[in-house]
Structure formats: C-alpha cells, structure tokens
Design a protein around this motif. Structure first.
Motif, PDB file in Angstrom:
ATOM      1  N   ASN A 151     -87.912 -81.697   3.703  1.00 21.62           N
ATOM      2  CA  ASN A 151     -87.588 -80.429   4.699  1.00 21.62           C
ATOM      3  C   ASN A 151     -87.607 -81.064   6.168  1.00 21.62           C
ATOM      4  O   ASN A 151     -87.395 -82.131   6.344  1.00 21.62           O
ATOM      5  N   ASN A 167     -81.469 -80.432   3.263  1.00 20.39           N
ATOM      6  CA  ASN A 167     -80.401 -79.599   3.236  1.00 20.39           C
ATOM      7  C   ASN A 167     -79.487 -80.282   4.558  1.00 20.39           C
ATOM      8  O   ASN A 167     -79.700 -81.510   4.631  1.00 20.39           O
ATOM      9  N   LYS A 189     -77.938 -79.621   0.048  1.00 19.45           N
ATOM     10  CA  LYS A 189     -77.832 -78.148  -0.131  1.00 19.45           C
ATOM     11  C   LYS A 189     -77.449 -77.637   1.472  1.00 19.45           C
ATOM     12  O   LYS A 189     -77.704 -78.026   2.307  1.00 19.45           O
ATOM     13  N   ASP A 190     -76.465 -76.605   1.363  1.00 23.04           N
ATOM     14  CA  ASP A 190     -75.494 -76.125   2.498  1.00 23.04           C
ATOM     15  C   ASP A 190     -75.538 -74.795   2.405  1.00 23.04           C
ATOM     16  O   ASP A 190     -74.265 -74.145   2.389  1.00 23.04           O
ATOM     17  N   GLY A 191     -76.572 -73.884   2.037  1.00 27.29           N
ATOM     18  CA  GLY A 191     -76.620 -72.501   2.089  1.00 27.29           C
ATOM     19  C   GLY A 191     -75.545 -71.767   1.288  1.00 27.29           C
ATOM     20  O   GLY A 191     -75.246 -71.933   0.098  1.00 27.29           O
ATOM     21  N   GLY A 214     -72.759 -73.808  -0.715  1.00 28.68           N
ATOM     22  CA  GLY A 214     -73.025 -74.384  -1.818  1.00 28.68           C
ATOM     23  C   GLY A 214     -73.903 -75.988  -1.812  1.00 28.68           C
ATOM     24  O   GLY A 214     -74.835 -75.870  -0.812  1.00 28.68           O
ATOM     25  N   THR A 274     -72.777 -69.520  -5.486  1.00 31.33           N
ATOM     26  CA  THR A 274     -72.367 -68.578  -6.146  1.00 31.33           C
ATOM     27  C   THR A 274     -72.478 -67.201  -5.352  1.00 31.33           C
ATOM     28  O   THR A 274     -73.514 -67.375  -4.728  1.00 31.33           O
ATOM     29  N   VAL A 306     -73.623 -63.962  -4.255  1.00 26.10           N
ATOM     30  CA  VAL A 306     -74.537 -63.148  -4.354  1.00 26.10           C
ATOM     31  C   VAL A 306     -74.955 -62.358  -3.094  1.00 26.10           C
ATOM     32  O   VAL A 306     -74.719 -62.584  -1.839  1.00 26.10           O
ATOM     33  N   THR A 315     -77.542 -61.168  -0.805  1.00 26.23           N
ATOM     34  CA  THR A 315     -78.736 -62.081  -0.338  1.00 26.23           C
ATOM     35  C   THR A 315     -79.646 -61.119   0.498  1.00 26.23           C
ATOM     36  O   THR A 315     -79.362 -60.365   1.291  1.00 26.23           O
ATOM     37  N   GLY A 348     -87.117 -70.004   0.340  1.00 26.76           N
ATOM     38  CA  GLY A 348     -87.411 -71.018  -0.837  1.00 26.76           C
ATOM     39  C   GLY A 348     -86.020 -71.052  -1.810  1.00 26.76           C
ATOM     40  O   GLY A 348     -86.275 -71.782  -2.867  1.00 26.76           O
ATOM     41  N   ALA A 349     -84.818 -70.792  -1.210  1.00 24.78           N
ATOM     42  CA  ALA A 349     -83.624 -71.159  -2.024  1.00 24.78           C
ATOM     43  C   ALA A 349     -83.444 -72.596  -2.067  1.00 24.78           C
ATOM     44  O   ALA A 349     -83.121 -73.007  -3.429  1.00 24.78           O
ATOM     45  N   GLY A 350     -83.965 -73.347  -1.069  1.00 26.55           N
ATOM     46  CA  GLY A 350     -83.839 -74.624  -1.233  1.00 26.55           C
ATOM     47  C   GLY A 350     -84.872 -75.263  -2.367  1.00 26.55           C
ATOM     48  O   GLY A 350     -84.476 -76.194  -2.961  1.00 26.55           O
ATOM     49  N   PHE A 388     -83.698 -74.277  -5.644  1.00 28.49           N
ATOM     50  CA  PHE A 388     -82.581 -75.175  -6.021  1.00 28.49           C
ATOM     51  C   PHE A 388     -83.119 -76.417  -6.663  1.00 28.49           C
ATOM     52  O   PHE A 388     -82.719 -77.038  -7.649  1.00 28.49           O
ATOM     53  N   CYS A 403     -77.356 -74.801  -7.998  1.00 26.38           N
ATOM     54  CA  CYS A 403     -76.913 -73.742  -6.918  1.00 26.38           C
ATOM     55  C   CYS A 403     -77.191 -72.453  -7.453  1.00 26.38           C
ATOM     56  O   CYS A 403     -77.218 -71.306  -6.767  1.00 26.38           O
ATOM     57  N   GLY A 438     -80.388 -71.443  -6.909  1.00 24.75           N
ATOM     58  CA  GLY A 438     -80.618 -70.957  -5.385  1.00 24.75           C
ATOM     59  C   GLY A 438     -80.261 -69.584  -4.813  1.00 24.75           C
ATOM     60  O   GLY A 438     -80.897 -68.869  -4.362  1.00 24.75           O
TER      61      GLY A 438
HETATM   62  N1  LIG Z   1     -76.404 -66.901   0.998  1.00 26.75           N
HETATM   63  C1  LIG Z   1     -76.353 -67.671  -0.405  1.00 26.75           C
HETATM   64  N2  LIG Z   1     -75.527 -67.299  -1.120  1.00 26.75           N
HETATM   65  C2  LIG Z   1     -75.112 -68.091  -2.163  1.00 26.75           C
HETATM   66  N3  LIG Z   1     -76.137 -69.291  -2.662  1.00 26.75           N
HETATM   67  C3  LIG Z   1     -76.973 -69.415  -1.499  1.00 26.75           C
HETATM   68  C4  LIG Z   1     -77.180 -68.904  -0.445  1.00 26.75           C
HETATM   69  N4  LIG Z   1     -78.239 -69.293   0.198  1.00 26.75           N
HETATM   70  C5  LIG Z   1     -78.694 -70.418  -0.495  1.00 26.75           C
HETATM   71  N5  LIG Z   1     -77.786 -70.533  -1.536  1.00 26.75           N
HETATM   72  C6  LIG Z   1     -77.994 -71.660  -2.767  1.00 26.75           C
HETATM   73  O1  LIG Z   1     -79.303 -72.273  -2.458  1.00 26.75           O
HETATM   74  C7  LIG Z   1     -79.142 -73.426  -2.313  1.00 26.75           C
HETATM   75  C8  LIG Z   1     -80.111 -73.910  -1.127  1.00 26.75           C
HETATM   76  O2  LIG Z   1     -80.208 -73.213   0.079  1.00 26.75           O
HETATM   77  P1  LIG Z   1     -80.187 -73.829   1.388  1.00 26.75           P
HETATM   78  O3  LIG Z   1     -79.104 -74.585   1.799  1.00 26.75           O
HETATM   79  O4  LIG Z   1     -80.597 -72.369   2.345  1.00 26.75           O
HETATM   80  O5  LIG Z   1     -81.676 -74.645   1.116  1.00 26.75           O
HETATM   81  P2  LIG Z   1     -82.858 -75.188   2.325  1.00 26.75           P
HETATM   82  O6  LIG Z   1     -82.311 -74.967   3.710  1.00 26.75           O
HETATM   83  O7  LIG Z   1     -83.509 -76.461   1.890  1.00 26.75           O
HETATM   84  O8  LIG Z   1     -84.038 -73.855   2.001  1.00 26.75           O
HETATM   85  P3  LIG Z   1     -85.275 -73.752   2.344  1.00 26.75           P
HETATM   86  O9  LIG Z   1     -85.464 -72.774   3.431  1.00 26.75           O
HETATM   87  O10 LIG Z   1     -85.826 -73.204   0.955  1.00 26.75           O
HETATM   88  O11 LIG Z   1     -86.114 -75.152   2.586  1.00 26.75           O
HETATM   89  C9  LIG Z   1     -77.806 -73.600  -1.540  1.00 26.75           C
HETATM   90  O12 LIG Z   1     -77.285 -75.029  -1.795  1.00 26.75           O
HETATM   91  C10 LIG Z   1     -77.032 -72.801  -2.435  1.00 26.75           C
HETATM   92  O13 LIG Z   1     -76.753 -73.582  -3.747  1.00 26.75           O
END
Ligand SMILES: Nc1ncnc2c1ncn2[C@@H]1O[C@H](COP(=O)(O)OP(=O)(O)OP(=O)(O)O)[C@@H](O)[C@H]1O
Ligand SMILES: [Mg+2]
Length: 322
Positions: free
Chosen positions: A171, A194, A230-232, A235, A251, A253, A255, A260-262, A265, A287, A290
């Motif tokens: 993180n 990420n 991970k790239d939000g 993907g 994918t 979606v 939002t 917690g998406a990361g 994932f 993905c 997430g």
């Molecule tokens: N808006 C979105 N639409 C679709 N998929 C998403 C979205 N946001 C996140 N994801 C999915 O979730 C994964 C992880 O999200 P993100 O890149 O935000 O991770 P993170 O920055 O580590 O998050 P965290 O805040 O939980 O530490 C992404 O790689 C993607 O697959």
C-alpha cells in the motif's frame, strides 16, 4: 486447518456520507449515512479470502478497547480466524474516518496500535499456523508496520524455507520514501502494488523514475516476484521475472465506493494463485473481484463469493445482477 496467514492492519472504517465538508465555528451538519465497517488493508483482504471460502487467519495489533472488540466481532462474523489478533494494553485501536461525497473522499486515519505489531508476534503466529497446515503468508500495509519492517525479510525467508509461498501489498508509503523494497523482493512470490505504488517502489529500487508502469513492474520482477499492478478503472497488468507481460481490462461497473477494491483484488488473485490457475485467469478473477467490490459501500460490503468469479465468460451476467 488454515490456508493463509495475513499479517497487517485491522481497524474500523467509519464512513460518513452526505454533507461531509466540515465547517468549524461549531456548525452542526446532518449526514445521510454513517457506517462503521471492517477497514485496514489486512482486515479487508482477510475478509475477502474468507468470503471466497479460504480458511484465513489474521495477525494484527488492535488496542484493548471497544473498537478492537468490534473488529474481532466483525471479522469473526466474516469467517476470519481471529485467534492471532492482538490486544495491546494501554493503546487504542486505529480508526479511519472516510468523508465520502459523490465525487471525492477525504480520509482521516489514526494509526493507534497498528504499528506495534512485532517480530515475536508474527513469528509465533507463523509457528502456530504452520502446525495448522498454512500454505501462504500475505503481508499488507508494510509502511504502517514500523516495528515489524526491519524483521520482515527474515520472517518471509523463514516462511519460504518452510515451504510456504509469500506475497506483499505495501500500500502507500505516507513518507513516500519507499524504503526496504530491495531487501523484501528476493523473498516474495507475488508483489501487488497499485500503479502509483509501483512507480514509487521501482524508482527507489533502480534510482530512476521508470518510463512506464510495465518497465517499473519489470524492474521489480527481475528481483524475484511476479508483480501484479492494479490500475483502477484501467484494469491490471502482471509482469514475471522473465519480463513477460499480461494485461486485463477492467470490468465495466457502476461504482459506488472504491474503498478496498485493491484488497479484494488481492484476495481473488491469491485464491486463484493457490488454486494453481494460470496467471491470465488469476488476473481475470482479480479484476472481476475488484470491480464487484466497488458496487457496495465499504471495503467488505461488496466482496464476491467464489461462484461469482469462477464461471468464465459470465462476467457481464454477474455484474448485471449486482
Ligand atoms: N472504477 C472501477 N471500475 C472497474 N474496476 C475497478 C474500478 N476501480 C477498481 N477496479 C478494479 O479493482 C482493482 C483494484 O483497484 P485499485 O487500482 O483502486 O487498487 P488500490 O489502489 O490498491 O485500492 P485500495 O484503495 O483498496 O488500496 C483494479 O485493478 C480494477 O481491476
Ligand atoms: Mg492498495
């Protein structure tokens, strides 16, 4: 039996929604919602693994207070083994307050007992988990674990010498120094940053900003682990030691909350990795997980079950049902 030992942070998130920009001068504002839910990267990831049906134990430091008891209760209700959660006398449990408006959020964190987790705590949790057949150790929120950080390479080396696989999601580093990475990489099977974190870690390792995210991931992977970035909404990509790159689009979606998406994932990637699935399928499931997690409020509210991840080609159907 325990499959996975998660080492990290466990604290509640208080999510406040509505008219959340505070106004000093003793102005009282009324909110639309207030939810006290499982937070901390370690807590959310452990809950995500349990939701996928993996037996998961969490070692983390809480205080000896009601919020610590609440974390035990919520995690236990989610199926996480809480026997290794520590109660630090004379310390408070950490808490994060999330002020969430439709377009943005502000996050206030008090670390409390989180950084007190020690080598002795983790070594004894690891020894017990090994007796219970643990296969994998994951470390979350490395940069919040100040007391443990210097001893972590040795602990991971020990875990691997006992036949376990290992993973790390650092993180964000609040100090933005990204220290320690060179000593950790040789002892990892998987690194799950990420995009921003991958740039920080790779820059620290090589002494120069990487040209792009693949180059950064490749530099990190050359030192040991498969690096999964991970790239939000863009993907994710993974790069292995030989520099081989895999990509997976996000994918689509609607939002609601990306908290917690990361971690969700990560949970799906680890579950898939432990099932021995091929790296592209690990990425696809991660993905999808997430994306699904962003459809509900809080880190754990929208975490998927294994049935939601395991039917190839049905991602669109799963998302329609959310
Ligand atoms: N808006 C979105 N639409 C679709 N998929 C998403 C979205 N946001 C996140 N994801 C999915 O979730 C994964 C992880 O999200 P993100 O890149 O935000 O991770 P993170 O920055 O580590 O998050 P965290 O805040 O939980 O530490 C992404 O790689 C993607 O697959
Ligand atoms: Mg993250």
């Amino acid at each position: 039996m325990t499959d996975v030992l998660v080492v990290g942070d466990a604290n509640p998130d208080l999510i406040l929604s509505g008219d959340v920009v505070p106004r000093f001068g003793q102005v009282e504002q009324l909110l639309d919602g207030a939810d006290l839910v499982i937070g901390g990267s370690g807590g959310i990831l452990a809950n995500g693994l349990a939701r996928l049906g993996r037996s998961t134990r969490l070692v983390a430091a809480t205080g000896s207070d009601l919020l610590g008891d609440l974390m035990r209760q919520l995690l236990s209700a989610g199926g996480v083994e809480t026997t290794a959660l520590l109660r630090q006398q004379d310390h408070s449990t950490g808490i994060t307050i999330v002020l969430t408006s439709p377009d943005d959020r502000a996050v206030l964190t008090y670390l409390g007992a989180i950084p007190l987790l020690s080598r002795v705590d983790v070594q004894s949790a690891l020894d017990l988990a090994v007796l219970d057949g643990v296969r994998h150790v994951h470390v979350a929120s490395y940069y919040l674990l100040g007391a443990l950080a210097p001893d972590l390479p040795g602990l991971l080396e020990d875990a691997r010498s006992r036949g376990l696989t290992t993973s790390l999601d650092t993180n964000f580093d609040p100090a933005e120094r990204w220290d320690g990475v060179a000593d950790l990489l040789p002892h990892l099977d998987l690194l799950l940053p990420n995009r921003q974190e991958a740039f920080g870690l790779a820059g620290r390792l090589t002494g120069a900003a990487p040209a792009d995210v693949e180059a950064g991931a490749a530099a990190l992977a050359a030192a040991g682990p498969v690096v999964v970035v991970k790239d939000g909404a863009a993907g994710a990509v993974s790069v292995d030691r030989s520099g081989h790159v895999l990509r997976e689009a996000a994918t689509a979606v609607v939002t609601l909350d990306a908290t917690g998406a990361g971690d969700t994932f990560d949970a799906a990637y680890l579950d898939s990795f432990l099932r021995g699935l091929d790296p592209q399928e690990c990425l696809r499931r991660a993905c999808l997980a997430g994306a699904i997690s962003t459809s509900a409020l809080g880190g754990t509210g929208g975490q998927p079950t294994i049935d939601q991840l395991s039917s190839p080609g049905r991602d669109a159907d799963v998302l329609r049902q959310l």
